[in-house]
Design a protein around this motif. Sequence first.
Motif, PDB file in Angstrom:
ATOM      1  N   LEU A   1      39.400  57.391  25.031  1.00  0.00           N
ATOM      2  CA  LEU A   1      38.915  57.634  25.606  1.00  0.00           C
ATOM      3  C   LEU A   1      37.607  58.000  24.672  1.00  0.00           C
ATOM      4  O   LEU A   1      36.514  58.341  25.716  1.00  0.00           O
ATOM      5  CB  LEU A   1      39.621  58.988  26.502  1.00  0.00           C
ATOM      6  CG  LEU A   1      40.112  57.912  28.067  1.00  0.00           C
ATOM      7  CD1 LEU A   1      40.622  59.377  28.252  1.00  0.00           C
ATOM      8  CD2 LEU A   1      40.036  56.764  28.760  1.00  0.00           C
TER       9      LEU A   1
ATOM     10  N   LYS B   1      33.177  53.290  23.530  1.00  0.00           N
ATOM     11  CA  LYS B   1      34.059  53.013  24.271  1.00  0.00           C
ATOM     12  C   LYS B   1      34.079  51.604  22.979  1.00  0.00           C
ATOM     13  O   LYS B   1      33.393  50.767  22.724  1.00  0.00           O
ATOM     14  CB  LYS B   1      33.544  52.199  25.736  1.00  0.00           C
ATOM     15  CG  LYS B   1      33.504  53.262  26.134  1.00  0.00           C
ATOM     16  CD  LYS B   1      34.669  53.454  26.268  1.00  0.00           C
ATOM     17  CE  LYS B   1      34.957  54.897  27.608  1.00  0.00           C
ATOM     18  NZ  LYS B   1      34.384  56.420  27.223  1.00  0.00           N
TER      19      LYS B   1
ATOM     20  N   GLU C   1      34.453  57.819  22.424  1.00  0.00           N
ATOM     21  CA  GLU C   1      33.559  57.374  22.210  1.00  0.00           C
ATOM     22  C   GLU C   1      33.344  57.141  20.761  1.00  0.00           C
ATOM     23  O   GLU C   1      33.478  58.137  20.325  1.00  0.00           O
ATOM     24  CB  GLU C   1      31.953  58.149  22.698  1.00  0.00           C
ATOM     25  CG  GLU C   1      32.345  58.576  24.354  1.00  0.00           C
ATOM     26  CD  GLU C   1      31.692  57.250  25.434  1.00  0.00           C
ATOM     27  OE1 GLU C   1      31.035  56.647  24.975  1.00  0.00           O
ATOM     28  OE2 GLU C   1      32.040  57.555  26.772  1.00  0.00           O
TER      29      GLU C   1
END
Length: 208
Positions: free
Chosen positions: A115, A119, A117
């Motif tokens: 989860l 991704k 960042e």
Amino acid sequence: MRERGKEVIYVTVTDGGMGTFDPELSPGELVVIRRREAQEAASVLGADKHIFLGYPDTDVLSHRELREKFIKLLREEKPDGILLPDPWLPYEAHLGHVIVGLAGAEAVLFSPMPLFEPKGVPRRVSFVAFYATHRPNIFIDITSKWEKKLEAIKRHKSQFPPEVFSPFFRYLEMKAKEWGEGKGFEKAEAFKVLTPYHLHGNVDTLEC
């Protein structure tokens, strides 16, 4: 690492546009020089790849943005471990070094978590080795690599003119001999090597 067949990737975070003692150089000129010198130094040491992130020199780096850059690199390049400046070095006045060390350590901690960042495929890194550290736990014999280390440093001519390099060299040599003393090495390099488990909530990490 290269002699053992390991791939080595250099990451240069800032553009070096302020790091000179020469008042005749403009920041733009220096950026070009520093990039070339960094590439030459990395080549001396046998780096396979050199990534330039291009942040302005001496600006306050965004911790979060840099952490995300590092997470992206960890997930794309898939290293077994990374080397970082020790952000917990007492009296370190260069905030850029502190932020790079903290953001890199945080990236190691968070890269396996999907989860966070940016991704990408989560990536677990086995270790982080902090250099320029005052609490080393690993000492590497660099006696046979000492001249190559100096050759790489000397490629950074704009950053280390003779009057700057001379006292810096004496300090490097003194510490290398000190770190090697009693270990059977003429000269050694020192690192604080930790696993991700040492980087969060571990009260014993200082003494590891």
